[in-house]
Design a protein around this motif. Structure first.
Motif, short mmCIF file in Angstrom:
data_model
loop_
_atom_site.label_atom_id
_atom_site.label_comp_id
_atom_site.label_asym_id
_atom_site.label_seq_id
_atom_site.Cartn_x
_atom_site.Cartn_y
_atom_site.Cartn_z
N ILE A 4 -18.04 -6.17 10.09
CA ILE A 4 -19.04 -6.78 9.56
C ILE A 4 -19.50 -6.47 8.33
O ILE A 4 -19.99 -7.23 7.37
N LYS A 5 -19.50 -5.18 8.04
CA LYS A 5 -19.87 -4.59 6.70
C LYS A 5 -18.95 -5.02 5.70
O LYS A 5 -19.36 -5.69 4.52
N GLY A 6 -17.71 -5.04 6.06
CA GLY A 6 -16.82 -5.57 5.07
C GLY A 6 -16.92 -7.04 4.67
O GLY A 6 -16.60 -7.56 3.79
N GLY A 42 -25.69 3.01 1.74
CA GLY A 42 -25.79 2.46 3.26
C GLY A 42 -24.36 1.89 3.69
O GLY A 42 -23.47 2.04 2.64
N GLY A 43 -24.43 1.29 4.79
CA GLY A 43 -23.23 0.84 5.16
C GLY A 43 -22.49 -0.29 4.27
O GLY A 43 -21.33 -0.09 3.74
N VAL A 44 -23.36 -1.28 3.98
CA VAL A 44 -22.86 -2.26 3.18
C VAL A 44 -22.83 -1.78 1.77
O VAL A 44 -21.81 -1.89 0.85
N VAL A 48 -28.03 -8.23 -9.42
CA VAL A 48 -28.37 -7.25 -8.54
C VAL A 48 -28.09 -7.70 -7.08
O VAL A 48 -28.50 -8.85 -6.77
N TYR A 49 -27.65 -6.70 -6.36
CA TYR A 49 -27.44 -7.05 -4.92
C TYR A 49 -28.58 -6.13 -4.10
O TYR A 49 -28.60 -4.90 -4.20
N ASP A 50 -29.19 -6.70 -3.31
CA ASP A 50 -30.59 -6.33 -2.94
C ASP A 50 -30.66 -6.33 -1.31
O ASP A 50 -30.83 -7.62 -0.96
N GLY A 51 -30.28 -5.42 -0.55
CA GLY A 51 -30.40 -5.68 0.73
C GLY A 51 -31.74 -4.79 1.44
O GLY A 51 -31.81 -4.47 2.75
N THR A 52 -32.71 -4.63 0.52
CA THR A 52 -33.86 -3.77 0.80
C THR A 52 -35.23 -4.73 1.07
O THR A 52 -35.88 -4.89 1.96
N GLY A 58 -23.78 5.30 5.01
CA GLY A 58 -22.52 4.91 5.71
C GLY A 58 -22.76 4.22 7.08
O GLY A 58 -23.65 3.54 7.30
N SER A 59 -21.69 4.20 7.80
CA SER A 59 -21.64 3.37 9.12
C SER A 59 -21.91 4.43 10.31
O SER A 59 -22.09 5.61 10.28
N ILE A 60 -22.57 3.50 11.20
CA ILE A 60 -23.07 4.14 12.41
C ILE A 60 -22.22 3.53 13.70
O ILE A 60 -22.12 2.37 13.66
N ILE A 61 -21.80 4.35 14.46
CA ILE A 61 -20.99 4.00 15.40
C ILE A 61 -21.42 4.55 16.85
O ILE A 61 -21.67 5.42 16.83
#
Length: 328
Positions: free
Chosen positions: A127-129, A155-157, A217-221, A321-324
């Motif tokens: 999903i992040k990819g 972060g993950g993304v 700008v890429y903003d996921g916040t 990064g990622s959480i599993i």
């Protein structure tokens, strides 16, 4: 195997804080026509999951399932199943109910994992990819020589976006939330990293770009960064909003029209590669992993029974990064 034994699952008891995630056991039926039973090995946790848990995206009834991606091994198959057999390693995304030890799922929603992609890698980058793919190929097509500002770059993304942007020849400027995360980003080879806790990102972006600003700008916040970010986007550039954990920003459409800034607010759920559950978008993502473009940090691993803790840690920005999640 006895398919009628209890299997662990995490459900949203009601919308709310992380502690509404409850681990319980339920009895799975044998897979029906066109279905398989998967023993799940790695379950991806995404910020999207939080929006479902807290009620931003309400479910029709509760308790409700949660989670959208996982990988595992087929343990049993139903009738009419072709192309899959017991023992196959498979994965899926865009299918709610991933927080589970075992799962019965239709074969239309799964695909076979390549031998050289581990269960953990798949759960960390599907999903992040695909989100990074949408942002970098559709929301704003990043080209060599462009200057890219990425918020939450550890972060993950953000991790994948930063690495992919650099590989495409862009100059990457990133923001993070702490000195420790800045150190991490610098270790990854990014030299223009801004700690929002102690540094003025507008001033530093202007310094890094000699006042010329960024192409995108890429903003996921969201609210805490988006409005200020517009001041450092070049006229004719792009402002991409893909998440808003800090709140939905006030979008000044008049300002963006005047400055010819392209505003993109793309939703992964509407992205064709995400809608296609056959794994059609995965070869490119997996290739970036194989070729070392994507170098995800070691994932944060939690037991499936600790899903509530994983959510709390992600929301408080304790993770990178990622959480599993892994069944015990």
């Amino acid at each position: 195997m006895n398919n009628n034994k209890p299997s662990g699952i995490v459900l949203i008891e009601q919308p709310g804080a992380p502690d509404v995630l409850k681990y319980q056991n339920l009895t799975l039926q044998h897979p029906g026509p066109d279905e398989v039973l998967i023993a799940q090995k790695a379950i991806g946790v995404n910020f999207l999951d939080i929006f479902f848990r807290n009620g931003t995206f309400p479910m029709s009834q509760y308790p409700a399932p949660i989670g959208f991606e996982a990988s595992g091994i087929i343990e049993a198959i139903g009738t009419n199943v072709s192309g899959f057999t017991v023992g196959d390693r498979v994965a899926y995304y865009a299918s709610i109910g991933a927080y589970a030890e075992k799962r019965v799922i239709n074969t239309n929603e799964i695909f076979k994992l390549p031998e050289d992609i581990s269960n953990e890698q798949a759960a960390a980058v599907m999903i992040k990819g695909l989100t990074a793919h949408m942002l970098i190929k559709q929301s704003h097509k990043v080209k060599s020589g462009q200057v890219v500002l990425i918020h939450a770059m550890t972060g993950g993304v953000g991790t994948l976006l930063s690495q992919w942007g650099r590989a495409l020849g862009a100059t990457v400027i990133g923001t993070v939330g702490s000195a420790a995360k800045k150190d991490l980003a610098v270790k990854r080879g990014f030299n223009q990293v801004i700690d929002l806790g102690s540094e003025d990102f507008v001033a530093l972006v202007n310094q890094y770009t000699n006042g010329k600003g960024v192409d995108v700008v890429y903003d996921g916040t969201g609210k805490t960064t988006f409005e200020k970010s517009l001041t450092v986007v070049k006229d004719g550039g792009s402002a991409v909003l893909y998440g808003w954990p800090s709140g939905m920003p006030d979008v000044d459409n008049k300002l963006m029209l005047q400055r010819k800034i392209k505003f993109a607010h793309d939703a992964l759920n509407d992205y064709p590669l995400y809608q296609d559950k056959s794994g059609k978008g995965m070869p490119e993502i997996f290739s970036l992993l194989r070729n070392g473009v994507f170098e995800p940090e070691q994932s944060f691993i939690y037991s499936l029974t600790e899903a509530a803790t994983a959510h709390a840690d992600m929301e408080s920005r304790k993770t990178t990064g990622s959480i599993i999640l892994k069944p015990d």
